[in-house]
Design a protein around this motif. Structure first.
Motif, PDB file in Angstrom:
ATOM      1  N   ARG A   1       1.110   4.085  -2.863  1.00  0.00           N
ATOM      2  CA  ARG A   1       0.891   5.503  -2.531  1.00  0.00           C
ATOM      3  C   ARG A   1       2.034   6.365  -3.095  1.00  0.00           C
TER       4      ARG A   1
ATOM      5  N   ASP B   1       0.831  -1.208   0.000  1.00  0.00           N
ATOM      6  CA  ASP B   1       0.000   0.000   0.000  1.00  0.00           C
ATOM      7  C   ASP B   1       0.865   1.257   0.000  1.00  0.00           C
ATOM      8  N   GLU B   2       1.927   1.228   0.785  1.00  0.00           N
ATOM      9  CA  GLU B   2       2.828   2.382   0.853  1.00  0.00           C
ATOM     10  C   GLU B   2       3.548   2.575  -0.489  1.00  0.00           C
TER      11      GLU B   2
END
Lengths: 399, 139
Positions: A386, A382-383
């Motif tokens: 992002r 997810d990071e």
């Protein structure tokens, strides 16, 4: 999985380590096993008659049995400890093939091999006139049909990575092994990217020689394994001579070597490293290689699904089921992408990943590579997503 | 150097580099420069006439730092003789090594004055100058 076992993530909780194809982090138990050897029973192997030396022998030789079990082999003496997969392959080429091939014999490899499975062959070809031929890739992949097409009466060796280090594709090793057996071809397998991530059975796969490194499977650097069938290892000329490998010698030049595997382990071995490897194998078997493989495949699916939605991300190995993602940000040099991700503590590899001639096949010279392992998580992905989503600012960060 | 100015210089030279594209001209000397990191790969061509660098062009795959440094190097070196080119090279290296150097001489090359903070990128900044080192004795 098991993230808490790794000290580095306690020291640096923000670290996102996606470069496991290059090397892996080490669980505390592995580090402890090495420290134990250095603090509690340091002694040489195969020499002493005192207690701690015997303890070293037990530990060192015990790891041979663990490796044997890991690759589902029957004999421990077919396991030789080396300094790494590179050293193992060099021993195969310059200790065995050099004396068993003749000018005009053909060796089949591919353009997506690691340098360590190409350069020794090219060197031997220059030295003695064997011919290195490249199996054509089908959408970057090795197919049994293309291997069959390349085999002729001069084919003496097929040498392939089980899983490649750029795209992570798995080769049809069992079928190729069968083909080799039927045609009297030596089958050399580079297991650097497969042994750490999946179950492997050298008997079932008809592998003649297998090479892999400890540091890519939670173990320490500087240790690797050479597996070879006994009758082949018996005829592998030691490429390193010295202590620990000779039985007798005299000033007339008469030398008698020890039996396998000591004959192929000249000098004081990397005892601490081998012990660390043993601990890493225990750990991997406890977690389960199938579980690890499943986890990595799941992470990749999760990542691809999200990365695909980012317009300027180009992925080169979307459909290959494994834990590796080769990608670029469109119109951005891979190294700049890696430097950008590093700004957010995300470690990926940029470059050609030592597969310098693969570019002739995939038309892309350099990529960023993400390679997962058991301790990676969906939150880390997810990071990554992002950060890649906001990559229009990349040069504000990189420059 | 102001970080915004620096970034703008590097970005301009990366996105619109001077001398981009090789020439089909045998009077040029072609040098391939491979970074030790084994990623960046540039061909740089020099045309030398009467002891001066008359033209330089380049092509290849390289990161933003290498590419921009090549572009700025080309702007700085065209028209220079051996002594002048050597002075630029020496001062540029001094800057990258955090030694005393002539700031005025380097002009836009000052954009790399903080690259020493990222040792892995120092090689990138030096990459085009490796080619200068190889031809400087031909001047």
């Amino acid at each position: 999985m098991n993230r808490e076992d790794f000290e580095i993530f306690k020291q640096d909780p923000s670290l996102i380590y996606f470069d496991n194809g290059a090397t892996t982090q080490k669980p505390k138990v592995v580090v402890d096993s090495i420290v134990d050897y250095y603090t509690k029973y340091t002694a040489n192997a195969h020499r002493g008659d005192y207690d701690i030396s015997l303890k070293v022998d037990m530990a060192y030789e015990g790891v041979r049995d663990k490796v044997k079990e890991l690759i589902h082999n029957k004999k421990s003496k077919e396991i030789v400890f080396t300094s790494g997969a590179t050293a193992s392959i060099n021993m195969i080429v310059f200790g065995f093939m050099k004396y068993h091939l003749t000018s005009g014999d053909e060796v089949l490899i591919t353009k997506s091999e690691h340098a360590s499975n190409i350069l020794p062959w090219i060197d031997l070809a220059k030295e003695m006139g064997i011919i290195v031929r490249y199996i054509p890739l089908e959408n970057h992949l090795v197919t049994i049909e293309n291997v069959e097409k390349m085999v002729n009466e001069r084919t003496k060796v097929i040498s392939l990575a089980q899983v490649t280090n750029v795209l992570g594709d798995e080769r049809p090793i069992e079928k190729i092994g069968k083909l080799c057996k039927e045609n009297g071809i030596y089958f050399v397998v580079d297991g650097s990217q497969s042994v750490p991530h999946m179950e492997i059975d050298v008997q079932k796969l008809n592998i003649d020689f297998l090479a892999f490194s400890a540091h890519k499977m939670l173990g320490p650097t500087g240790v690797g394994v050479l597996y070879g069938r006994e009758e082949l290892l018996e005829n592998l000329k030691p490429t390193s001579l010295g202590g620990g490998m000779n039985a007798t010698f005299d000033s007339e030049g008469r030398i008698e070597y020890k039996s396998l595997p000591s004959r192929l382990e000249a000098g004081t071995p990397n005892i601490a490293g081998v012990i660390g490897l043993g601990s890493a194998i225990d750990y991997l078997l406890k977690v389960g290689l199938n579980n690890i493989h499943r986890h990595e495949v799941e992470l990749k699916k999760y990542a691809i699904q999200k990365l695909e939605k980012i317009p300027n991300i180009v992925i080169y190995n979307k459909d290959i089921e494994n834990g590796m993602i080769a990608f670029n940000i469109d119109k951005v040099f891979s190294q700049d992408t890696a430097v950008y991700l590093n700004h957010y503590h995300i470690c990926v590899r940029a470059g050609n990943h030592c597969a310098k001639i693969l570019k002739e096949d995939i038309q892309v010279k350099n990529t960023c590579r993400i390679s997962f392992y058991l301790y990676n998580t969906k939150e880390e992905i997810d990071e990554l997503v992002r950060v890649l989503e906001q990559s229009e600012d990349i040069f504000k960060i990189v420059l | 150097m102001d970080p915004n100015v620096r970034r703008q210089i590097l970005l301009d030279n990366y996105q619109h580099p001077t001398g981009h594209g090789l020439k089909e001209d045998s009077s040029y000397i072609k040098i391939n420069t491979n970074n030790e990191s084994c990623i960046d790969n540039l061909d740089i061509m020099y045309k030398i006439k009467d002891g001066r660098i008359e033209d330089i062009c380049f092509d290849g795959e390289a990161c933003a730092i290498s590419t921009s440094a090549t572009s700025i190097m080309i702007q700085k070196l065209i028209g220079k003789n051996k002594e002048e080119a050597q002075r630029i090279l020496d001062n540029y290296e001094a800057m990258l090594d955090e030694r005393e150097y002539d700031k005025e001489l380097l002009e836009e090359l000052n954009a790399y004055d903080e690259i020493y903070k990222q040792p892995n990128r120092k090689k990138c900044a030096l990459l085009p100058f490796e080619s200068l080192r190889k031809i400087i004795n031909k001047l």
